[in-house]
Write a protein that holds these residues in place. Structure first.
Motif, PDB file in Angstrom:
ATOM      1  N   ASN A   1      39.438  46.827  34.929  1.00 34.12           N
ATOM      2  CA  ASN A   1      41.024  46.896  34.593  1.00 34.12           C
ATOM      3  C   ASN A   1      41.688  46.512  36.106  1.00 34.12           C
ATOM      4  O   ASN A   1      41.298  47.044  37.038  1.00 34.12           O
ATOM      5  N   ARG A   2      42.611  45.658  35.853  1.00 29.70           N
ATOM      6  CA  ARG A   2      43.238  45.039  37.197  1.00 29.70           C
ATOM      7  C   ARG A   2      44.003  46.596  37.936  1.00 29.70           C
ATOM      8  O   ARG A   2      44.029  46.468  39.153  1.00 29.70           O
ATOM      9  N   TYR A   3      44.186  47.501  37.118  1.00 30.89           N
ATOM     10  CA  TYR A   3      44.726  48.858  37.852  1.00 30.89           C
ATOM     11  C   TYR A   3      43.714  49.757  38.070  1.00 30.89           C
ATOM     12  O   TYR A   3      44.067  51.094  38.507  1.00 30.89           O
ATOM     13  N   GLY A   4      42.406  49.644  37.790  1.00 27.76           N
ATOM     14  CA  GLY A   4      41.427  50.368  37.911  1.00 27.76           C
ATOM     15  C   GLY A   4      41.362  51.855  37.073  1.00 27.76           C
ATOM     16  O   GLY A   4      40.732  52.778  37.332  1.00 27.76           O
TER      17      GLY A   4
ATOM     18  N   VAL B   1      48.722  36.786  30.156  1.00 27.12           N
ATOM     19  CA  VAL B   1      49.131  38.052  29.636  1.00 27.12           C
ATOM     20  C   VAL B   1      48.737  39.319  30.561  1.00 27.12           C
ATOM     21  O   VAL B   1      47.403  39.043  30.889  1.00 27.12           O
ATOM     22  N   ASP B   2      49.485  40.174  30.615  1.00 34.59           N
ATOM     23  CA  ASP B   2      49.013  41.439  31.508  1.00 34.59           C
ATOM     24  C   ASP B   2      49.330  42.673  30.610  1.00 34.59           C
ATOM     25  O   ASP B   2      50.169  42.772  29.817  1.00 34.59           O
ATOM     26  N   PHE B   3      48.418  43.907  30.664  1.00 23.74           N
ATOM     27  CA  PHE B   3      48.601  45.239  29.720  1.00 23.74           C
ATOM     28  C   PHE B   3      48.828  45.998  31.061  1.00 23.74           C
ATOM     29  O   PHE B   3      47.748  46.452  31.633  1.00 23.74           O
ATOM     30  N   VAL B   4      49.752  46.486  31.418  1.00 21.64           N
ATOM     31  CA  VAL B   4      50.187  47.411  32.728  1.00 21.64           C
ATOM     32  C   VAL B   4      50.291  48.946  32.146  1.00 21.64           C
ATOM     33  O   VAL B   4      50.832  49.316  31.212  1.00 21.64           O
ATOM     34  N   PRO B   5      49.359  49.684  32.633  1.00 18.18           N
ATOM     35  CA  PRO B   5      48.707  50.856  32.018  1.00 18.18           C
ATOM     36  C   PRO B   5      49.855  52.027  32.634  1.00 18.18           C
ATOM     37  O   PRO B   5      49.865  52.218  34.003  1.00 18.18           O
ATOM     38  N   PHE B   6      50.294  53.045  31.844  1.00 15.86           N
ATOM     39  CA  PHE B   6      50.990  54.119  32.408  1.00 15.86           C
ATOM     40  C   PHE B   6      50.464  55.298  31.541  1.00 15.86           C
ATOM     41  O   PHE B   6      50.426  55.306  30.336  1.00 15.86           O
ATOM     42  N   GLN B   7      50.345  56.449  32.497  1.00 13.70           N
ATOM     43  CA  GLN B   7      49.867  57.764  31.894  1.00 13.70           C
ATOM     44  C   GLN B   7      50.898  58.436  31.261  1.00 13.70           C
ATOM     45  O   GLN B   7      51.598  58.727  31.987  1.00 13.70           O
TER      46      GLN B   7
ATOM     47  N   LYS C   1      49.641  50.195  40.745  1.00 13.66           N
ATOM     48  CA  LYS C   1      49.218  49.386  41.761  1.00 13.66           C
ATOM     49  C   LYS C   1      47.989  48.492  41.370  1.00 13.66           C
ATOM     50  O   LYS C   1      47.014  49.189  40.782  1.00 13.66           O
ATOM     51  N   VAL C   2      48.203  47.107  41.543  1.00 15.14           N
ATOM     52  CA  VAL C   2      46.892  46.229  41.346  1.00 15.14           C
ATOM     53  C   VAL C   2      45.937  46.601  42.155  1.00 15.14           C
ATOM     54  O   VAL C   2      46.180  46.545  43.290  1.00 15.14           O
ATOM     55  N   LEU C   3      44.538  46.815  41.964  1.00 12.01           N
ATOM     56  CA  LEU C   3      43.575  47.336  42.842  1.00 12.01           C
ATOM     57  C   LEU C   3      42.350  46.271  42.614  1.00 12.01           C
ATOM     58  O   LEU C   3      41.660  45.747  43.677  1.00 12.01           O
ATOM     59  N   HIS C   4      42.387  45.392  41.563  1.00 12.48           N
ATOM     60  CA  HIS C   4      41.504  44.168  41.526  1.00 12.48           C
ATOM     61  C   HIS C   4      41.968  42.897  40.847  1.00 12.48           C
ATOM     62  O   HIS C   4      42.610  42.929  39.744  1.00 12.48           O
ATOM     63  N   THR C   5      42.380  42.065  41.682  1.00 14.90           N
ATOM     64  CA  THR C   5      42.995  40.733  41.275  1.00 14.90           C
ATOM     65  C   THR C   5      42.087  39.640  40.622  1.00 14.90           C
ATOM     66  O   THR C   5      42.372  38.781  39.875  1.00 14.90           O
ATOM     67  N   GLU C   6      40.738  39.675  40.866  1.00 18.61           N
ATOM     68  CA  GLU C   6      39.858  38.994  40.219  1.00 18.61           C
ATOM     69  C   GLU C   6      39.212  39.424  38.940  1.00 18.61           C
ATOM     70  O   GLU C   6      38.705  40.816  39.124  1.00 18.61           O
ATOM     71  N   PRO C   7      39.105  39.141  37.776  1.00 14.51           N
ATOM     72  CA  PRO C   7      38.437  39.740  36.736  1.00 14.51           C
ATOM     73  C   PRO C   7      37.051  39.847  37.011  1.00 14.51           C
ATOM     74  O   PRO C   7      36.192  39.131  37.765  1.00 14.51           O
ATOM     75  N   ALA C   8      36.157  40.551  36.411  1.00 14.35           N
ATOM     76  CA  ALA C   8      34.566  40.942  36.814  1.00 14.35           C
ATOM     77  C   ALA C   8      34.029  39.630  36.149  1.00 14.35           C
ATOM     78  O   ALA C   8      34.496  39.294  35.062  1.00 14.35           O
ATOM     79  N   PRO C   9      33.085  39.036  36.964  1.00 16.12           N
ATOM     80  CA  PRO C   9      32.240  37.909  36.342  1.00 16.12           C
ATOM     81  C   PRO C   9      31.635  38.245  34.908  1.00 16.12           C
ATOM     82  O   PRO C   9      31.127  39.096  34.705  1.00 16.12           O
ATOM     83  N   GLU C  10      31.690  37.248  33.880  1.00 17.15           N
ATOM     84  CA  GLU C  10      30.997  37.287  32.758  1.00 17.15           C
ATOM     85  C   GLU C  10      29.470  37.098  33.121  1.00 17.15           C
ATOM     86  O   GLU C  10      29.297  36.384  33.988  1.00 17.15           O
ATOM     87  N   PRO C  11      28.748  37.613  32.142  1.00 17.38           N
ATOM     88  CA  PRO C  11      27.156  37.806  32.201  1.00 17.38           C
ATOM     89  C   PRO C  11      26.729  36.308  32.021  1.00 17.38           C
ATOM     90  O   PRO C  11      27.428  35.720  31.231  1.00 17.38           O
ATOM     91  N   VAL C  12      25.575  35.856  32.717  1.00 22.98           N
ATOM     92  CA  VAL C  12      24.879  34.647  32.311  1.00 22.98           C
ATOM     93  C   VAL C  12      24.250  34.993  31.189  1.00 22.98           C
ATOM     94  O   VAL C  12      23.371  35.817  30.762  1.00 22.98           O
ATOM     95  N   LYS C  13      24.626  34.153  30.225  1.00 26.30           N
ATOM     96  CA  LYS C  13      24.066  34.060  29.010  1.00 26.30           C
ATOM     97  C   LYS C  13      23.245  32.623  28.437  1.00 26.30           C
ATOM     98  O   LYS C  13      23.458  31.605  29.067  1.00 26.30           O
TER      99      LYS C  13
END
Length: 583
Positions: A296-299, A355-361, A414-426
């Motif tokens: 998640n971009r915001y952790g 698209v972004d989904f910004v999380p609020f608790q 706050k954005v903590l992760h600017t790059e998405p997690a890499p897709e698995p090799v399939k």
């Protein structure tokens, strides 16, 4: 790796958690949104909750299990039926409730569904004179299946329908408004393919844009025909949306004119996603929250999203996602089961970059059950939230405050992760034969002889419950309980002598290992990383490499080399099939 969401330090009945979003009236107008929590009861009485005016005083009342709480203060409660304590180490006898005036007498009644597979009942509102007594109870359906039934208008008439499964059939139940307390009629829209009596993932929405409501399930969707005919099933479109989510929605997330799909991925574990619909009707998954903060971009990370709702929380005209942690949903069996019982809303934002989904608790103590309600409970024009479950019943009242830009910015995630997690090799997607459901020429792993294992145990596992028509024969050979360095040795037959391309298909999941394949004691190909977050999926067919073989028996070995750093270190392995392609 684990992440424990914020826990509140105070047990006060009303707790404030600030979340924020800009309301773009002009560039100087900023607003933050907060939710105050009121606990109706700390007793575990139901997995769901409902809202509606039961006593015709113009106020919204809350229904939780055997009680209804009179609004607006919710300090006065009345019994619908005799209450009894529910076992938190088991499950309640009451799961869902919906409010509707079934007999048209001006007094709202209550439809309920209990433990999946048990009957559906309507509690008839006796009017003011009878509110000191238990309400008349009418059984209207013999069995309500699936853990996310919906009470909505599906066929476009004047009354809502109960969408659920019944004896393995997907479908919906209708009632006669002139005789609403007599048994309802169930209309099957599928063959007997739904899980009995449970099942995760169910929702309504116009998937193909024909102005008719379709039924979404975890592995596809049923297209509502132009004309409804008794006994006729609906056309089914297979899509591997999720292994087992919750409420599902069709909504135009990206604003391109067609409806996409929103769902959680596993009601008792991890995952929230939206699926982008392409022009050809195919879908591409976009992960909103996975099984690690980096997904998640915001952790943000929490587990057990067993209920999902879609509503415009901030009034910007776009629908946002509301979900949270269904605390103790499988007791201590779910990952991060003891983390905070959070409720979140994810603000939909469309930007030129996507698209972004910004999380609020919204809250850190109430959690959710199997049913989450979004309703303007205090009638101030703002959507409020309500939940019931193992933590009892709570109402979260929504407030909105105008602030200056500096304070608004201070409350933005706050954005903590600017790059998405890499897709698995399939590998290449396996081609299943339409008649047999198997890959032609495959040596099915479950048919191989187990020669030896230095650790753990191997056995056959059925896979149709994860995603039907994905694994060859819907089964795999599963090896669990092993550790790095262990080997599983299997025997296979080469049909003739010659040089072959050795191909194999595996399973990928968040707790699977990194594996080296060996043929007759020699490694073939590089080690395969079988980690995937958060779904259980087929790896597709890997081309391991060429191998000269004599006709007859040979030894196939799998050696555990470790696991992806992001994987749960359980070192599991699943082999679908082996295939020998003559060169």
């Amino acid at each position: 790796m684990s992440f424990h969401p914020l826990r509140l330090a105070t047990p006060a009945i009303l707790a404030w958690l600030i979340c924020s979003v800009a309301i773009q009236a002009d560039d100087k107008s900023y607003q933050i949104h907060s939710f105050s929590r009121q606990q109706l009861t700390d007793e575990y009485l139901s997995e769901g909750i409902a809202a509606g005016d039961l006593n015709r005083d113009g106020q919204i009342d809350m229904i939780y299990g055997p009680y209804w709480f009179a609004g607006p203060k919710f300090t006065e409660k009345h019994e619908l039926y005799p209450p009894k304590p529910q076992n938190k180490e088991g499950y309640a006898d009451h799961f869902f409730a919906w409010v509707h005036d079934f007999n048209g007498d001006g007094w709202n009644d209550i439809l309920t569904a209990g433990f999946p597979g048990t009957p559906g009942f309507v509690y008839e509102n006796p009017g003011a004179a009878g509110h000191g007594k238990h309400w008349p109870k009418h059984q209207v359906l013999n069995s309500v299946g699936n853990e996310s039934p919906q009470f909505l208008n599906i066929v476009g008439d004047e009354t809502p329908e109960l969408v659920c499964s019944n004896d393995g059939f997907n479908g919906y139940a209708t009632f006669d408004p002139k005789r609403p307390f007599e048994p309802w009629t169930f209309h099957a829209i599928s063959e007997q393919v739904a899980p009995k009596p449970f099942g995760h993932g169910l929702g309504l929405g116009d998937v193909n844009g024909d102005k008719r409501m379709d039924v979404l399930v975890n592995n596809g969707w049923f297209e509502q025909p132009a004309e409804l005919a008794a006994g006729k099933t609906w056309a089914y479109h297979a899509v591997p949306f999720a292994a087992g989510g919750a409420d599902m929605f069709a909504y135009d997330v990206d604003g391109d004119g067609d409806n996409d799909v929103i769902t959680s991925l596993n009601a008792h574990e991890f995952g929230l996603a939206w699926y982008e619909q392409a022009a050809d009707g195919s879908f591409k998954r976009h992960l909103i929250m996975g099984d690690r903060p980096a997904d998640n971009r915001y952790g943000v990370l929490f587990t057990e999203p067993h209920s999902v709702q879609l509503a415009d929380i901030d009034g910007d005209g776009l629908k946002d996602i509301i979900t949270g942690k269904t605390y103790y949903s499988h007791h201590k069996g779910s990952p991060l089961w003891d983390a905070g019982a959070v409720v979140y809303w994810f603000k939909l934002v469309r930007t030129p970059e996507g698209v972004d989904f910004v999380p609020f608790q919204a809250d850190g103590e109430a959690g959710i059950g199997r049913q989450l309600v979004v309703h303007d409970i205090n009638k101030d024009g703002l959507p409020d939230l309500a939940s019931g479950g193992m933590k009892g019943a709570h109402v979260l009242i929504h407030q909105r405050e105008a602030v200056d830009k500096a304070r608004w910015q201070a409350h933005q995630p706050k954005v903590l992760h600017t790059e998405p997690a890499p897709e698995p090799v399939k590998g290449t997607p396996a081609k299943l034969d339409d008649q047999t459901g198997r890959v032609l020429g495959a040596i099915e792993a479950e048919a191989l002889t187990v020669l030896a294992t230095s650790g753990g145990k191997a056995g056959i596992q059925e896979m149709a419950g994860f995603a039907p028509k994905t694994w060859s024969g819907d089964t795999q050979l599963f090896w669990g309980g092993a550790k790095p360095g262990d080997r599983l040795e299997l025997e296979f037959q080469a049909p003739s002598a010659g040089e072959f391309d050795v191909l194999a298909a595996f399973t990928m999941a968040r707790d699977y290992a990194m594996v080296q394949v060996l043929v007759d004691g020699e490694p073939i190909g590089k080690p395969l990383d079988l980690y995937n977050s958060p779904d259980v999926i087929s790896s597709g067919e890997f081309q391991l490499g060429p191998k000269k073989l004599m006709a007859g028996k040979h030894k196939l070995a799998l050696e555990i080399k470790g696991a992806n750093p992001s994987a749960a270190q359980a070192f599991m392995v699943g082999l679908d099939y082996l295939r020998l392609a003559p060169k």
